[in-house]
Scaffold this motif. Structure first.
Motif: not given
Length: 780
Positions: A435-450
């Motif tokens: 139910f939670e909205a999840l997103a993973v960001f890399a140290p360079d600022g790019h969105l990797q996973l959601w």
């Protein structure tokens, strides 16, 4: 004319005499001719002898004329000998130099005048001929008139040989001096012994090693550096080297500078001269060798504990070491290592055991791998085996021409890799189902996973997320959906803190559609940051309701505080009044009372006292539970303080015939409220007096412990069961119907616990039926 016989006779006599004279003259002339011939032969023989003689005479007359042979002219570089001495220095660079001629002329002149002999050595210019001149005054029979006779010797070969010998001698002296200097400067002890094996020469290193003052003292005292070994002294070993005419080398221990050092000693026989010796300190080499052996042993022990198989081969391609994992991977026999298993045989046996890949031409494959020894580069291969095992083989050439083989069983890693792929797919499915909205960001600022909820929660198009945008691009998309677009900075700050600062933070934002989102940034172990978002609109509403309820509770708490203050006044005022009136009646203000009246008044006073105490207990207990109990802390001497509490109950203790033992060291101090702490200790002591039968014992022990000050009150009374102890600790509580107060075992123990806890301490009670009760107070 006729001659007379006399004249004829005279003429005959004259003719006879003339004939005789002629005959004599002829004989005499023949004898002289023979003598002259002999003289000429002797002269030629002498001239020849002079020509063959090693010395040639040079006659210098008083007028400077010279006489000599042609051989002397050839020695001086002339075709013919000049007539005068001054001409021996020719303008065509023949003969002598001007300096040589001047010196010779001076010496000849001195010899002619003073008959002083002279010696002179010259080297003819332009040639390697060396001439020795020996001059003296000539005998008058040789040449009268004061001539000088100079004998000229050609010692060119002797001079060359002498020069060579001088050079060799000088070189030998220099070499000897250099050798002596080298020996003297050598850092190792060196010595020389004669044929009698006695020391004759030692260097400074030897002197320093034996701790002597000088080399002469060492030689004179025959101080030996090397100790006797197996009954043989150093001189005896040197004698054996001379006797067998071969060098002797051995390793011995010697004491140098107060330390035991290992030395490699060599005795070198020098023919008939004697024997030389030197000692090389190999202590560091021995230590390094031991350290190397220990390192090699430790390295092999370490390799045996690795999970990776390691084997070492020497330059002859023979196995020198294989750790346990390597033997296990290749099913090696235990004797293979002891036999120095060749590399080719290892591959063959591994093939027979099914531990090599299946190849069509095994001999060629084996030869390719034998060439690893000469390749000079690291080789790496993957070996899939028939039983499903996957091996990673690394061949590392060694500097000594050997080869190190590393065999790693990667079967489990490949299985883990497959499991990882499965877990990644499972993770993706799990994230999408949350139910939670999840997103993973890399140290360079790019969105990797959601996950799927992220786009709908923040109102971002799914196509935008598929491009793995930067944080700034995504925040621009989200800003238009916020109630206050400037709050988008909060989201960016949380993402930056999680990815770069590696800290966990969170915040809330309100959306334009009325929803409230709570989000948090969590740093992940792989260096990325996780942004988790939850719709807390319902929670926000519930929180508002709880906040309102909390305000109501705070107001109720204020009402309770005021109620306790009022109750303290309302309880104490009537009781004070009742007690005051009863005391007035007892004093006879209203008239003399009958004995029965006095009993009634005394009963009233006793009841008032007990009620006052109960009211005090109830109020203190209520204030303590509400956190409103006032404390006036001060420094207390614990032993006098407890003694006073005990003496206040002395009458009751004596009435029951109890014995009370108060123990504790002096100078134990605590910081507490005197009145409240006295009430707490008094309640516990009252319970012990009540619970102890006549003739019983009560122990009060005071002690200073690392964790704080401890007061122990124990008795040998009836004790309590666990249920009775629980009820005693509860004291008063709300009844089950919620409409009244249920009384348990009184207020003493609960109030004592509240008072002690108000001081920051702790009360522990242990009791057992028939054995007694022990109460432990621990104060900070």
């Amino acid at each position: 004319m006729e001659l007379s016989p006399t004249i004829i006779a005279l003429l005959g006599l004259l003719l006879a005499a003339w004939t005789v004279g002629a005959a004599w003259l002829m004989i005499s002339a023949g004898a002289k001719a023979k003598g002259a011939e002999s003289t000429r032969k002797a002269a030629r023989r002498m001239a020849r002898l002079l020509d063959e003689a090693p010395a040639i005479p040079l006659l210098v007359r008083a007028d400077g004329r010279i006489e000599g042979s042609d051989r002397l002219a050839h020695w001086l570089g002339f075709d013919a000998l000049p007539q005068f001495l001054s001409e021996l220095a020719d303008a065509d660079d023949r003969g002598l130099t001007k300096a040589q001629l001047s010196e010779l002329s001076e010496k000849v002149r001195r010899a002619q005048k003073s008959a002083a002999p002279f010696r002179m050595n010259i080297t003819v210019p332009g040639s390697q001929r060396s001439l020795a001149l020996r001059g003296t005054l000539a005998d008058p029979q040789v040449s009268p008139g004061g001539a000088a006779l100079v004998w000229v010797f050609d010692f060119s070969e002797s001079a060359t040989e002498l020069s060579r010998m001088r050079e060799e001698s000088a070189r030998a002296k220099g070499d000897f001096a250099a050798l002596v200097g080298l020996i003297e400067a050598a850092p190792m002890p060196m010595w020389f012994r004669g044929t009698d094996t006695r020391l004759r020469l030692v260097n400074s290193a030897y002197v320093e090693a034996v701790g002597a003052e000088s080399a002469e003292g060492v030689v004179e005292g025959q101080v030996e550096l090397i100790e006797s070994v197996d009954g043989l002294s150093a001189a005896q070993v040197a004698g054996q080297a001379v006797q067998h005419k071969q060098s002797v080398e051995r390793i011995v221990q010697a004491t140098i500078g107060g330390e035991r050092r290992a030395l490699r000693v060599s005795d070198l026989p020098l023919g008939e001269e004697g024997v030389a010796g030197y000692a090389v300190d190999i202590q560091e080499m021995e230590e390094q060798a031991r350290a190397h052996r220990a390192y090699a042993k430790a390295q092999r022990n370490m390799l045996d504990r690795l999970s990776v198989g390691v084997a070492q081969f020497d330059a002859e391609r023979k196995l020198t070491f294989a750790n346990q994992p390597f033997r296990r991977i290749f099913n090696m026999r235990l004797g293979g290592l002891a036999d120095g298993l060749p590399f080719e045989r290892l591959l063959s046996e591994a093939r027979d055991a099914g531990r090599t890949p299946e190849v069509r031409d095994f001999p060629a494959w084996r030869q390719e791998h034998v060439e690893w020894f000469a390749s000079g580069e690291t080789q790496e291969e993957a070996w899939p085996l028939s039983d499903g095992t996957h091996l990673r083989i690394v061949a590392q050439p060694m500097p000594d021409g050997g080869l190190a083989i590393i065999a790693e069983d990667r079967t489990e890693q490949l299985a883990l890799s497959a499991t990882r792929d499965t877990l990644l797919r499972t993770r993706t499915a799990t994230l999408d189902s949350l139910f939670e909205a999840l997103a993973v960001f890399a140290p360079d600022g790019h969105l990797q996973l959601w996950n799927r909820s992220f786009a709908s929660t923040w109102g971002v198009e799914a196509e935008t997320l598929d491009e793995h945008p930067l944080v700034d691009t995504m925040l621009e998309e989200i800003a238009g959906n916020l109630a206050k677009p400037k709050h988008i900075k909060r989201v960016g700050e949380v993402i930056r803190t999680a990815t770069l600062d590696r800290n966990e933070t969170g915040s809330r934002v309100a959306l334009a559609d009325g929803r409230t989102l709570e989000f948090a940034g969590v740093p992940l172990p792989d260096g990325n940051g996780l942004l988790t978002t939850l719709d807390v609109t319902a929670n926000e509403q519930a929180e508002t309701a709880l906040r309102e309820r909390n305000q109501a509770l705070e107001q109720a708490d204020q009402v309770k505080t005021r109620f306790l203050a009022n109750m303290s006044y309302e309880f104490r005022t009537p009781l004070t009044s009742i007690g005051g009136f009863a005391e007035l009646l007892e004093s006879g203000v209203a008239g003399e009372l009958s004995p029965q009246g006095r009993e009634y008044v005394q009963a009233i006073l006793d009841s008032v006292g007990r009620l006052t105490e109960q009211v005090e207990n109830v109020l203190d207990l209520s204030q303590s539970e509400a956190g409103l109990l006032p404390l006036r802390k001060e420094k207390l001497e614990l032993q006098p303080f407890v003694t006073q509490v005990v003496r206040e109950r002395e009458a009751e203790i004596e009435a029951k015939g109890l014995s009370l033992d108060l123990r504790g060291g002096a100078n134990i101090k605590v910081e507490a409220d005197r009145r409240q702490l006295a009430r707490a200790v008094g309640h516990l002591l009252d319970n012990a007096i009540v619970a102890t039968d006549r003739g019983g014992k009560i122990l009060v022990d005071l002690a200073k412990k690392p964790e704080g000050t401890r007061i122990v009150l124990s008795d040998n009374g009836a004790g309590m069961s666990s249920e009775e102890l629980r009820r005693a600790l509860e004291g008063l509580r709300i009844s089950e119907d919620g409409e009244g107060i249920e009384r348990r075992q009184g207020l003493g123990i609960p109030l004592a616990r509240q008072l002690i806890e108000a001081h920051g301490g702790d009360l522990t009670i242990q009791s057992q039926t028939g054995l007694g009760t022990s109460a432990t107070i621990l104060l900070p």
